[in-house]
Every structure is written in C-alpha cells, then in structure tokens.
Design an enzyme around this catalytic site. Structure first.
Site, mmCIF file in Angstrom:
data_model
loop_
_atom_site.group_PDB
_atom_site.id
_atom_site.type_symbol
_atom_site.label_atom_id
_atom_site.label_comp_id
_atom_site.label_asym_id
_atom_site.label_seq_id
_atom_site.Cartn_x
_atom_site.Cartn_y
_atom_site.Cartn_z
ATOM 1 N N ARG A 242 34.682 42.015 34.063
ATOM 2 C CA ARG A 242 35.700 42.352 35.207
ATOM 3 C C ARG A 242 36.937 43.028 34.543
ATOM 4 O O ARG A 242 37.417 42.749 33.455
ATOM 5 C CB ARG A 242 36.069 41.296 36.030
ATOM 6 C CG ARG A 242 34.790 40.603 36.673
ATOM 7 C CD ARG A 242 35.263 39.366 37.221
ATOM 8 N NE ARG A 242 34.305 38.767 38.176
ATOM 9 C CZ ARG A 242 33.338 37.637 37.603
ATOM 10 N NH1 ARG A 242 33.952 37.249 36.173
ATOM 11 N NH2 ARG A 242 32.330 37.315 38.294
ATOM 12 N N LYS A 269 36.925 33.881 36.827
ATOM 13 C CA LYS A 269 36.911 33.452 38.412
ATOM 14 C C LYS A 269 36.091 32.267 38.566
ATOM 15 O O LYS A 269 36.637 31.750 39.748
ATOM 16 C CB LYS A 269 36.063 35.032 39.028
ATOM 17 C CG LYS A 269 35.852 34.860 40.394
ATOM 18 C CD LYS A 269 34.837 35.988 40.941
ATOM 19 C CE LYS A 269 34.703 36.027 42.436
ATOM 20 N NZ LYS A 269 34.163 37.049 42.659
ATOM 21 N N HIS A 333 35.325 48.443 37.574
ATOM 22 C CA HIS A 333 34.293 47.305 38.108
ATOM 23 C C HIS A 333 32.689 47.866 38.148
ATOM 24 O O HIS A 333 31.700 46.943 38.050
ATOM 25 C CB HIS A 333 34.712 46.749 39.300
ATOM 26 C CG HIS A 333 34.167 45.372 39.582
ATOM 27 N ND1 HIS A 333 32.992 45.123 39.945
ATOM 28 C CD2 HIS A 333 34.984 44.087 39.656
ATOM 29 C CE1 HIS A 333 32.853 43.788 40.085
ATOM 30 N NE2 HIS A 333 34.018 43.029 39.969
ATOM 31 N N ARG A 336 29.768 47.146 35.457
ATOM 32 C CA ARG A 336 28.921 45.792 35.459
ATOM 33 C C ARG A 336 27.640 46.038 36.274
ATOM 34 O O ARG A 336 26.812 45.699 35.802
ATOM 35 C CB ARG A 336 29.662 44.632 36.377
ATOM 36 C CG ARG A 336 31.020 44.143 35.654
ATOM 37 C CD ARG A 336 32.092 43.382 36.413
ATOM 38 N NE ARG A 336 31.186 42.165 36.745
ATOM 39 C CZ ARG A 336 31.126 41.066 36.078
ATOM 40 N NH1 ARG A 336 31.378 40.977 34.814
ATOM 41 N NH2 ARG A 336 30.715 39.842 36.702
ATOM 42 N N HIS A 360 28.114 35.059 35.946
ATOM 43 C CA HIS A 360 27.624 34.701 37.447
ATOM 44 C C HIS A 360 27.161 33.271 37.460
ATOM 45 O O HIS A 360 26.698 32.661 36.555
ATOM 46 C CB HIS A 360 26.467 35.613 38.040
ATOM 47 C CG HIS A 360 27.037 36.789 38.335
ATOM 48 N ND1 HIS A 360 26.233 38.116 38.426
ATOM 49 C CD2 HIS A 360 28.484 37.324 38.396
ATOM 50 C CE1 HIS A 360 27.092 38.899 38.919
ATOM 51 N NE2 HIS A 360 28.370 38.677 38.801
ATOM 52 N N TYR A 370 26.595 27.889 35.699
ATOM 53 C CA TYR A 370 26.975 28.591 34.617
ATOM 54 C C TYR A 370 27.286 27.689 33.318
ATOM 55 O O TYR A 370 28.113 26.525 33.532
ATOM 56 C CB TYR A 370 28.070 29.551 34.734
ATOM 57 C CG TYR A 370 28.454 30.375 33.207
ATOM 58 C CD1 TYR A 370 27.368 31.245 32.739
ATOM 59 C CD2 TYR A 370 29.411 29.923 32.700
ATOM 60 C CE1 TYR A 370 27.881 31.805 31.573
ATOM 61 C CE2 TYR A 370 29.838 30.578 31.777
ATOM 62 C CZ TYR A 370 28.938 31.476 30.949
ATOM 63 O OH TYR A 370 29.298 31.961 30.003
#
Length: 409
Positions: A242, A269, A333, A336, A360, A370
C-alpha cells in the site's frame, strides 16, 4: 416598599455589606467591593434559608423577581429550591462528563493506540470537524437517530457521500463504546441503515494489461525528479505494498543482506507484522538510495522535514508528471491490482500466494486468517519472478517469453 431600577442602579458600596429589600423575601445584597447580589430569604420545614438568584446587572430586577416567583412556587409545593438547584447542577455536571464530545475523544484516545498514524489523524479530524460541532455538547445517552441523521445530512449536502458513511460508522463506534462504559443504552447509528445516499464502490485506477506495463515502467525510468521519488516509483510496482506502507518505510525495518522488509504491526491495516521479500532488483534500488537517506529514519524522507516521510500525494504527483492520469489510468495503489492480475494470469501464480503477499486476510480450511510466514518460500520465489518479469517488459521483451509456472503448486 418595592425596589425600582434607579434605586438598584444607584446603590453604593459601604464599609460593610448591606441590603436593599424588595418584597416577598427578595433583596439586593450590596458588597463592600461593589458587587450587587440578588438573594431570596424563605422558610421551609421551620428552617430559614437563603437562595442566590444571580448578580446585578447580569440579572435585572425583573429577572430577579421572576426567579423569586419560580422559587416560591417550588416552596409552596414543598420543594426546596436550593436542593433542587443542587440536583440540577449535579445533573448538568454528569451530562457534561458524559457528553458526546467527552466520550468520543476518550474512545479515540483509547482505540487510537491500535491504529496507524494516518488512520488516527483522519478519524480525529472527522470527529472534530463533522460530528462534535453539532453533537458534542449533547449527553451521549440522549442523542437519537433523527438528530444523528441531521448531522450526517450536513456532510451529504456538501457532496461528501463517502465521508457521511464513514462518519456514521465512527459515530456508531462511539455509541457502542458509551454502551460498554455504562453511559448509553443504545446505538442510534444502527437505526440509520439505508438512510444515507448509497455510494457506488470505486476501484483504484490500475493498468492490468500486460502489454501496457512496459511503457509505464519506461516512463518511471525517465522520471527526472529527486532520487528519493524516483526510487519510490521504481519500488512501487515491484513491491506492490500500500502507498502508505511504502512511503513510511524505515531503514530499521529493512535487512538488505537477508533481502527482507518487516513492516511492524502498527503500520499495517490488519495490525499484524508483515514480511515483504525483496528481490535482488529491489535491494539494488535501496542500496542506491541508502547513501542519501540511510543516516535517517525514513527511507523516503520528506523534502522539508527529513524526520517525516514523504507526502502521501508524492507518488501520484510523480505519475501525473510522467503523463499518467491518476483518475483514470494508474495510482500508487493501482500497482497492487496490476500485480494481482498479472501474477495470476501471466505468470500462473497461485492466488493464495498472491493474496498473502497483498496482506489480505485469506481464511484457510480451518478458518484461520493471515499468517505472516505462510507461503513465505513461495512468496520469495514469486517476488523475484515478478521483478524479473518487470525487467523483461521494461526492456520491451515479449510477455510470452516468460513461461507460465505455478508458484506454490
């Protein structure tokens, strides 16, 4: 004899406090300092008491008489106006302590410790600019759905539909925190489902056609700005993290010898430490930049303040400078989506490996989310193949020269 305005106005201080009587127990207490205070003497349950009614001239003679009459009505009903005033004052104090502003700032201070700096600043700005000015003084337990909706409509009225939905979400979290801490019984934001103007989901512009990647990379190579920005531009498609994670990269997180960048949980995030394997090309870019910024904290330090990272708008501004429209073609962005699409469709990489490298949440068969080290060997291979592929298309080689091979199969 009743007082009049002239007598009140002309009353002069003396060596000791003295009284100017009106009627029905009301009098003006003139102090040696010059202050003039309205007082009411009354009896309740056989006890003589005195009630303060304010100070002249802020409280006029007419206003003092209205306050006297209101107090006498309470006395006639058997209510002590002094005790009633104390209860009201206590209620106001409690209400102020449990106002939306107090609860919201308390929630932000507590929860903000788990957010990234950018999220913390944005959430605070939304509270201070869009919610607190209209709801701040209200007791959080007394705010209803209609009152909250009126506040959100103000945001909608200026065309900021995304912000209105985000403000509703933040308000809901504040109300739920108030419920958890015993200062409210319900969340009015929950009653506003479907009340705001819907927002169509927007995707970041991205180049996902393999044949368009080469010209983009050559445009990046032709960038004539600062070395810091040029290196950030080179790494953006290669690492596809990001933009906020890239621009806030710190030298202390990067091991050039091991070819690894470990991003701390507080910057991510998902609030989990994240590993970015560095291809040899990425290491080379970082080694080129190290003599310039390696003595400081941030890899991509700010132009004016080297103790801060470069601006969040820098990458997009650089792309526009190279002729790319960041509204319709590509953004920082968007790299990605570019990597996600081409890695799978052109290089045949297992989507699960790609999704883990995108940080993710990818539930496995047991429902786990994750894992920072899951597929790490495959991700290292993938990141090197990706950097090699980018080199090939940058040089103008045909995409088909790269054989499809499943990574992680």
């Amino acid at each position: 004899m009743p007082l009049n305005d002239i007598a009140v106005r002309q009353a002069k201080p003396r060596d000791k406090a003295w009284k100017l009587a009106d009627e029905k127990g009301l009098y003006l207490l003139v102090q040696p300092t010059g202050g003039k205070l309205w007082r009411l003497n009354y009896r309740l349950d056989g006890k003589r008491k005195t009630l303060a009614l304010g100070q002249y001239p802020e409280v006029s003679l007419a206003s003092a008489r209205r306050r006297r009459d209101e107090a006498r009505e309470q006395i006639a009903e058997g209510t002590d106006p002094s005790a009633s005033r104390k209860v009201e004052k206590q209620a106001r104090t409690v209400a102020a302590a449990n106002s939306f502003a107090v609860v919201a700032r308390e929630w932000h201070q507590l929860r903000g410790k788990t957010w990234t700096e950018t999220t913390r600043i944005k959430n605070l700005a939304m509270l201070e600019n869009d919610l607190i000015p209209w709801l701040g003084k209200r007791p959080v337990s007394e705010i209803g759905a209609l009152e909250l909706l009126e506040t959100l409509r103000r945001i909608e009225a200026r065309g900021a539909l995304d912000s209105a939905h985000r403000a509703k979400q933040i308000a809901g979290m504040v109300f739920r925190y108030a419920i958890a801490t015993g200062r409210a019984d319900r969340d009015p934001a929950a009653d506003l489902r479907g009340a705001l103007t819907p927002v169509s989901k927007k995707h970041f512009p991205a180049i996902t056609e393999a044949g368009e990647v080469g010209p983009l990379l050559r445009a990046i190579d032709a960038y004539k700005g600062s070395l810091i920005v040029r290196c950030a531009l080179k790494l953006a498609p290669m690492l596809f993290v990001r933009p906020g994670e890239l621009r806030r990269a710190e030298w202390g997180e990067i091991d050039l010898e091991a070819g690894e960048w470990r991003i701390p949980a507080e910057k991510m995030k998902a609030r989990r430490e994240f590993i970015v394997p560095l291809a040899t090309q990425a290491v080379a870019v970082l080694r080129e930049l190290h003599p310039l910024t390696g003595h400081g904290r941030f890899v991509f330090q700010g132009v004016r303040d080297h103790g801060k990272p470069m601006s969040e708008n820098t990458l997009n501004a650089a792309l526009r400078r190279q002729g790319y429209d960041t509204r319709t073609e590509i953004t920082g962005h968007g790299f990605r989506a570019m990597a996600r699409t081409i890695l799978h469709e052109e290089l045949g990489v297992d989507p699960a490996v790609i999704e883990h490298q995108l940080a993710h949440k990818v539930p496995d068969v047991l429902g786990g989310a994750y894992n920072r080290t899951k597929f790490l060997p495959q991700r290292r291979v993938m990141m090197q193949r990706w950097a090699d592929w980018l080199d090939q298309v940058r040089k103008g080689a045909e995409v088909v020269e790269f054989a499809r091979r499943e990574v992680g199969a």
